[in-house]
Design a protein around this motif. Structure first.
Motif, PDB file in Angstrom:
ATOM      1  N   ILE A  83      43.612  36.498  48.081  1.00  0.00           N
ATOM      2  CA  ILE A  83      44.652  35.927  49.134  1.00  0.00           C
ATOM      3  C   ILE A  83      43.846  34.482  49.781  1.00  0.00           C
ATOM      4  CG2 ILE A  83      45.354  36.683  51.593  1.00  0.00           C
ATOM      5  CD1 ILE A  83      45.192  39.485  50.760  1.00  0.00           C
ATOM      6  N   ARG A  84      42.694  34.697  50.047  1.00  0.00           N
ATOM      7  CA  ARG A  84      42.230  33.336  50.468  1.00  0.00           C
ATOM      8  C   ARG A  84      42.558  32.110  49.666  1.00  0.00           C
ATOM      9  NH1 ARG A  84      37.423  35.716  51.774  1.00  0.00           N
ATOM     10  NH2 ARG A  84      36.615  34.992  49.824  1.00  0.00           N
ATOM     11  N   GLU A  85      42.302  32.127  48.450  1.00  0.00           N
ATOM     12  CA  GLU A  85      42.380  31.065  47.276  1.00  0.00           C
ATOM     13  C   GLU A  85      43.802  30.744  47.396  1.00  0.00           C
ATOM     14  OE1 GLU A  85      40.209  30.755  43.718  1.00  0.00           O
ATOM     15  OE2 GLU A  85      39.086  32.388  44.173  1.00  0.00           O
ATOM     16  N   GLY A  86      44.640  31.639  47.254  1.00  0.00           N
ATOM     17  CA  GLY A  86      45.950  31.656  47.342  1.00  0.00           C
ATOM     18  C   GLY A  86      46.904  31.006  48.338  1.00  0.00           C
ATOM     19  N   LYS A  87      46.192  31.193  49.597  1.00  0.00           N
ATOM     20  CA  LYS A  87      46.589  30.781  50.959  1.00  0.00           C
ATOM     21  C   LYS A  87      46.406  29.270  50.677  1.00  0.00           C
ATOM     22  CE  LYS A  87      47.564  34.371  54.021  1.00  0.00           C
ATOM     23  NZ  LYS A  87      47.369  34.784  55.305  1.00  0.00           N
ATOM     24  N   ALA A  88      45.055  28.908  50.787  1.00  0.00           N
ATOM     25  CA  ALA A  88      44.602  27.390  50.522  1.00  0.00           C
ATOM     26  C   ALA A  88      45.377  26.590  49.322  1.00  0.00           C
ATOM     27  CB  ALA A  88      43.016  27.494  49.817  1.00  0.00           C
ATOM     28  N   ARG A  90      48.578  27.350  48.932  1.00  0.00           N
ATOM     29  CA  ARG A  90      49.946  27.521  49.265  1.00  0.00           C
ATOM     30  C   ARG A  90      50.904  28.184  48.225  1.00  0.00           C
ATOM     31  NH1 ARG A  90      51.801  22.773  49.753  1.00  0.00           N
ATOM     32  NH2 ARG A  90      50.120  21.514  48.962  1.00  0.00           N
ATOM     33  N   ASN A  92      53.597  30.310  46.329  1.00  0.00           N
ATOM     34  CA  ASN A  92      54.772  31.206  46.547  1.00  0.00           C
ATOM     35  C   ASN A  92      54.835  32.503  45.838  1.00  0.00           C
ATOM     36  OD1 ASN A  92      55.956  28.171  45.578  1.00  0.00           O
ATOM     37  ND2 ASN A  92      55.751  28.619  47.898  1.00  0.00           N
ATOM     38  N   PHE A 113      49.440  39.568  51.165  1.00  0.00           N
ATOM     39  CA  PHE A 113      49.226  38.076  51.377  1.00  0.00           C
ATOM     40  C   PHE A 113      49.320  37.756  52.818  1.00  0.00           C
ATOM     41  CE2 PHE A 113      50.405  33.460  50.831  1.00  0.00           C
ATOM     42  CZ  PHE A 113      49.183  33.348  49.838  1.00  0.00           C
ATOM     43  N   ASN A 114      50.247  38.189  53.484  1.00  0.00           N
ATOM     44  CA  ASN A 114      50.459  37.736  55.001  1.00  0.00           C
ATOM     45  C   ASN A 114      49.832  38.907  56.113  1.00  0.00           C
ATOM     46  OD1 ASN A 114      51.612  35.249  54.268  1.00  0.00           O
ATOM     47  ND2 ASN A 114      53.449  36.317  53.626  1.00  0.00           N
ATOM     48  N   GLU A 130      53.872  43.366  57.490  1.00  0.00           N
ATOM     49  CA  GLU A 130      54.207  41.787  57.283  1.00  0.00           C
ATOM     50  C   GLU A 130      54.691  41.829  55.886  1.00  0.00           C
ATOM     51  OE1 GLU A 130      51.040  42.578  58.440  1.00  0.00           O
ATOM     52  OE2 GLU A 130      51.422  42.460  60.405  1.00  0.00           O
TER      53      GLU A 130
END
Ligand SMILES: [Fe+2]
Length: 370
Positions: A83-88, A90, A92, A113-114, A130
């Motif tokens: 999740i951390r890497e995916g958020k960095a 961005r 979809n 994820f959220n 979420e």
């Protein structure tokens, strides 16, 4: 009379099932979003699939972050890290290309994820409010059925327990079933994952929560796996692998709506304590569980026997012999017996077993397994 359908039917929105279906991943992924995370295992690099897919993704204008998951089954820290890497990045969407572990990790990361809380909160039953991001499932083994289900089996490293996180929003937006992806699998992976699917189909068929819908899928899957697994393991014939992949998917749909049984209840603590592949653990628990459940499943025993072409217990023994499966527990000391029994008795899988499982039943299983 058995219910015709479960209270609700939830299956993945889009399923592509054919040889070379993976070639459609770039255009399908692009239609979901232009940036995605792909969680995979180390074998994807060795087989050359990663390189080919990465270049096709680039041509379709899709930016991908490839995350090679650590070996072993996924844990809560692994979800938080994706999740951390995916958020960095961005992202979809998140795809899993691999066996059940890669899919479960990608699925939980996409679903949470959220999420406001840590993954542990949801594993302990916390309510997820979420919305996550879309999950794409591309299984490279025929076994876990994870591509069809709305739960992820995750290890809690602090409690040393394996528990599910489940939510309807975890269902895959897209499933790609491509038998070509299974061709480079080692024989033992085909055997172990195939036995996981076989056990899951059996447990779904006899489950307390079975409906005509789940029974139909599970019984057909039992028949297909019993007849196709030996050939798939021996020759890696593409038709046999295709049928195994399809049977495993059907099984996933079935048990997602019926839950499993005591084999999965006891296999989770055993798998964590002894660090043995899940499918092999399930296989070792199968005959003891058939002996335990035989008297409570009624006419279903005869139906399964007809599906496999002979007495079910004898056919399972013959299948395991043909596949060269040796129990990993026989002759080993039984450790933490009380902990195994406690976890088995409170497992959601055990609760779906056709007969109520008592402490004595769990004790019987352990005596048979070891
Ligand atoms: Fe399983």
């Amino acid at each position: 009379m058995t219910q015709a359908f479960p209270p609700e039917i939830r299956i993945p929105r889009k399923i592509l099932c054919r040889k070379d279906a993976l070639l459609q991943l770039p255009s399908e992924a692009a239609s979901i979003g232009s940036r995605g995370v792909i969680v995979h295992g180390a074998s994807l690099e060795k087989s050359g699939i990663k390189e080919r897919t990465a270049s096709a993704m680039k041509k379709s204008g899709v930016e991908c972050l490839w995350i090679c998951r650590p070996s072993g089954e996924p844990d809560l820290n692994g979800i938080a890290s994706v999740i951390r890497e995916g958020k960095a990045f961005r992202a979809n969407w998140i795809a899993g290309i691999g066996g059940g572990s890669a899919l479960d990790l990608a699925k939980a990361a996409a679903g949470l994820f959220n999420a406001r809380e840590s993954p542990a909160y949801y594993q302990e039953g916390g309510r997820l409010e979420e919305k996550g991001i879309p999950f794409i499932a591309v299984p490279t083994t025929a076994g876990s059925g994870s591509e069809a289900t709305l739960n992820s089996v995750i290890i809690n490293p602090v409690k040393k327990m394996k528990l599910s996180i489940r939510h309807p929003a975890f269902l895959a937006s897209l499933v790609i079933l491509d038998p070509v992806l299974l061709k480079s699998l080692p024989r033992e992976v085909i055997v172990h994952s195939g036995m996981d699917a076989f056990v899951q189909a059996y447990e779904s068929y006899i489950s307390k929560n079975a409906s005509l819908f789940t029974e139909t899928l599970a019984l057909r899957a039992i028949e297909m796996i019993a007849s196709r697994l030996p050939g798939a393991a021996r020759t890696k014939n593409e038709d046999a692998l295709h049928e195994m992949l399809f049977a495993s998917f059907l099984t996933g749909i079935a048990f997602s709506h019926s839950r499993l049984g005591v084999i999965h209840g006891i296999a989770h603590p055993l798998g964590v304590l002894y660090d043995i592949p899940h499918g092999l653990v399930c296989s070792a628990c199968l005959i003891p569980s058939i002996k335990l459940n035989r008297s409570v499943v009624g006419e279903k025993y005869g139906r399964i026997s007809r599906a496999v072409g002979g007495d079910f217990l004898e056919k399972v023994a013959a299948l395991q012999k043909e596949l060269g499966i040796v129990s990993p527990f026989k002759g080993k000391p039984l450790i933490e017996k009380e902990k195994i029994i406690e976890e088995t008795l409170k497992s959601g899988s055990t609760a779906a077993n056709p007969g109520t499982i008592t402490r004595e039943d769990a004790d019987f299983l352990l005596r048979e397994i070891f």
